[in-house]
Design a protein around this motif. Structure first.
Motif: not given
Lengths: 234, 422
Positions: A78, A81-82, A182-183, A208, B400-401, B404, B407-408, B411
């Motif tokens: 993650r 990805g960020e 996810g978080i 982020h 990828d971002l 993510a 997926e966030e 969440g």
């Protein structure tokens, strides 16, 4: 207390890097010996393979979680990805306290307190990345060198009642029960890890945009209050 | 719920404060009473936080007609096939059993502000010391010529959760090969600014799989919209040639519909359509208007406490309010609810009151694993809720971002629904 002023070490290293890294980068030969703490999981050098951890050839400049063929923790993937990229600043923060930089990493390593030891290990690893001579100068503007974390920040005793109110803003996304799909989970963190992580967002060391924005408006006392509240959340 | 040491101390402090603080309480009642109208992102959150944090010191009643609440947020993902309708449904069982909230399944039909009571459609009334209204939105009939709520079966709005979204999806699925889907987008201000455009994306995603020669026609009374560059980039990348967006500068505001004939008329040009989604202009949920708390279409509030500007015993949350810079969203309503809950407890039990802080993030899905977001933080000033800082996804981000970010959002959905319903 395991560590005293972790970010100030990170920042000091960052400043040193821009000021004259050649004198500060540490001793790669000493780092080779220290790497013995890592070699149970990580290989580096000719023919290095992924093992328990990913191999570390070509580490500098690589996005976190960016090696094909290695199955990373969702936390590390993650962060990659960020936009987390391994360079001297981020690696220095990571090996100082892995969980404070990357929530949910599987790297079960407590971190090196001593900035000299970290510098030595990174000097050693740098031998196995492309064009190592350029690495100290890479993206100097990306380094955090202006922020100043006063040494007494970790000594602030947070007000958990204030933290509970502030935390209501976190719990729109981060679940009270510690679920982390996810978080990431933010419950039951050691206070120091929590405070360091939030300041890392505030200083844009951790990527982020949501968290940088949220941390950006919190005062030192508010971060301490949140840490005090989430520490005991059941 | 376990009582740990901190909670116990909290109760003791609240208890001792209650002895000295001036109590706002109706005569003859043991506990102050809070009534919440509307069990969505604002109301359910407010009820839960008042009950949870007052630890039984406040009697909380939640009035909500639906027994199962279907979130409007993520209903687009249901239309796109990324969510099951069942997974968007939530019950009030935990709020009743674990938090001791009196959940009343009935319509609140009016407020007597002098007597401080809420009238119920089923008869009777409920007294309050503080009232929290979170009724969401209603539609302005006639704002799209030819459309009224009587036409919502032929041309669904699908802008409240549940059956309307199911109806719209069924109509999209039933379109003939190469058919046309039309949307009439709403004028500002409206619930969920990126919502219509996420919906277009999700309808396009569905059609691309099942009916790839179908067309999407959008009449929009606006020149630009939320996350416009991100959506347009995504529509080009994923759904090239499928979507025709007509903004106000090309006649998108001059629109009427003929639900019986399934025709949409844009700038004088008649198009026969196979499915149509009309999202009309919006106003505050009816009860705030009936209670005389609106100014124009919305209810003005005091930023620091979310109190009505017209009645200090009433707090108003979410989409129904005019408050300043926050968008009308479930996240915003949830954020405002926590500020209001703190203010209500402070007024009724003398508990500590901290400075109001608000935030919002809106995630949108453009295609599978292609998520984007926009968000901001806010503070209370005298005149409005004012933006402090913000961010938005950028065009050209890595796969990828974007994955993510999607997926966030999943969440976040789990997080906010847990925060609302316990």
């Amino acid at each position: 207390m395991r560590r005293f002023f972790p970010l100030s070490f990170v920042l000091a290293a960052g400043v040193a890097a821009t000021a004259g890294w050649a004198d500060q980068i540490g001793n790669a030969d000493t780092g080779a010996v220290l790497f013995g703490d890592c070699s149970g999981c990580h290989e580096v050098g000719a023919g290095a393979q992924n093992g328990i951890g990913p191999h570390l050839n070509g580490l500098f400049g690589r996005p976190a979680g960016g090696l094909d063929g290695y199955f990373y923790s969702s936390g590390l993937a993650r962060m990659g990805g960020e936009g987390l990229v391994w360079d001297l600043t981020t690696l220095n923060a990571y090996i100082e306290n892995p969980r404070a930089l990357v929530s949910g990493t599987r790297m079960s390593f407590g971190g090196w307190e001593d900035p000299q030891e970290r510098a030595d290990v990174l000097a050693y690893l740098r031998r196995y990345s492309d064009d190592p001579a350029n690495i100290p100068e890479a993206a100097p503007t990306a380094r955090v060198s202006e922020v100043d974390l006063a040494p007494d920040i970790l000594a602030i005793q947070g007000d958990p009642a204030y933290g509970e109110y502030l935390a209501s803003d976190c719990k729109t996304c981060h679940q009270q029960d510690g679920s982390d799909a996810g978080i990431p989970s933010i419950t039951r963190w050691p206070v120091e890890d929590f405070v360091v992580a939030m300041h890392a967002y505030k200083q844009k060391l951790r990527p982020h945009p949501v968290m940088q924005m949220q941390a950006g408006r919190l005062s030192d006392e508010e971060i301490a209050a949140l840490a005090a509240y989430f520490k005991d959340l059941e | 719920m376990t009582i740990n040491r901190r909670r116990f101390i909290g109760t003791a402090v609240a208890g001792s404060a209650a002895l000295s603080a001036p109590m706002v309480m109706a005569d003859g009642h043991a506990k102050p009473r809070v009534v919440v109208v509307g069990g969505g992102a604002g109301g359910a959150t407010a009820a839960r936080y008042v009950a949870k944090d007052s630890e039984g010191a406040i009697d909380v009643t939640l009035i909500e007609p639906s027994r199962a609440y279907y979130t409007c947020f993520f209903s687009n993902l249901y239309i796109g096939g990324f969510q099951e309708m069942a997974s968007l449904g939530h019950s009030y069982g935990t709020l009743a059993s674990a938090y001791g909230i009196n959940v009343v399944h009935d319509w609140a039909t009016g407020v007597d502000r002098d007597a401080k009571t809420v009238a119920l459609a089923g008869g009777g009334s409920v007294p309050y010391d503080r009232l929290i209204l979170s009724p969401g939105i209603d539609f302005i009939d006639g704002s799209v010529e030819g459309w009224s709520q009587a036409a919502q079966t032929a041309m669904p709005h699908a802008y409240k959760g549940g059956t309307q979204a199911e109806l719209l999806k069924a109509q999209v699925m039933a379109m003939p090969e190469g058919g046309t889907f039309a949307m009439v987008a709403p004028p500002n201000p409206y619930r969920c600014p990126p919502g219509p455009y996420e919906r277009i994306s999700m309808v396009a995603h569905l059609l691309k799989k099942t009916n790839p020669t179908a067309k999407i026609l959008v009449a929009d009374p606006k020149e630009k919209f939320s996350k416009m560059a991100l959506f347009q980039e995504g529509w080009n990348d994923h759904y090239a040639g499928m979507i025709d967006w007509v903004g106000s500068d090309f006649g998108g505001a001059d629109v009427s519909v003929r639900p019986d004939a399934m025709e949409v008329v844009i700038d004088g040009e008649v198009t026969k359509v196979d499915a149509a989604n009309v999202i009309p202009a919006m106003k505050a949920g009816l009860i705030v208007e009936r209670a005389g708390l609106t100014e124009g279409n919305w209810a003005p509030v005091v930023p620091a406490t979310m109190q009505s500007r017209m009645d200090e015993n009433i707090h108003i949350l979410g989409d129904a309010t005019s408050q300043g810079d926050m968008p009308k969203s479930g996240y915003s309503a949830n954020s405002q609810a926590k500020v209001a809950a703190m203010a209500v407890r402070g007024a009724l039990t003398g508990s500590r009151v901290f400075p109001a802080k608000f935030s919002n993030t809106c995630w949108s899905l453009i295609d599978a694993n292609d998520g984007v977001k926009v968000g901001a933080t806010y503070e209370a000033t005298e005149e409005k809720i004012a933006k402090v800082d913000g961010f938005i996804s950028e065009t050209g981000e890595s796969d990828d971002l974007r994955k993510a970010t999607y997926e966030e959002s999943l969440g976040w959905y789990a997080g906010i629904t847990a925060d609302m319903f316990g």
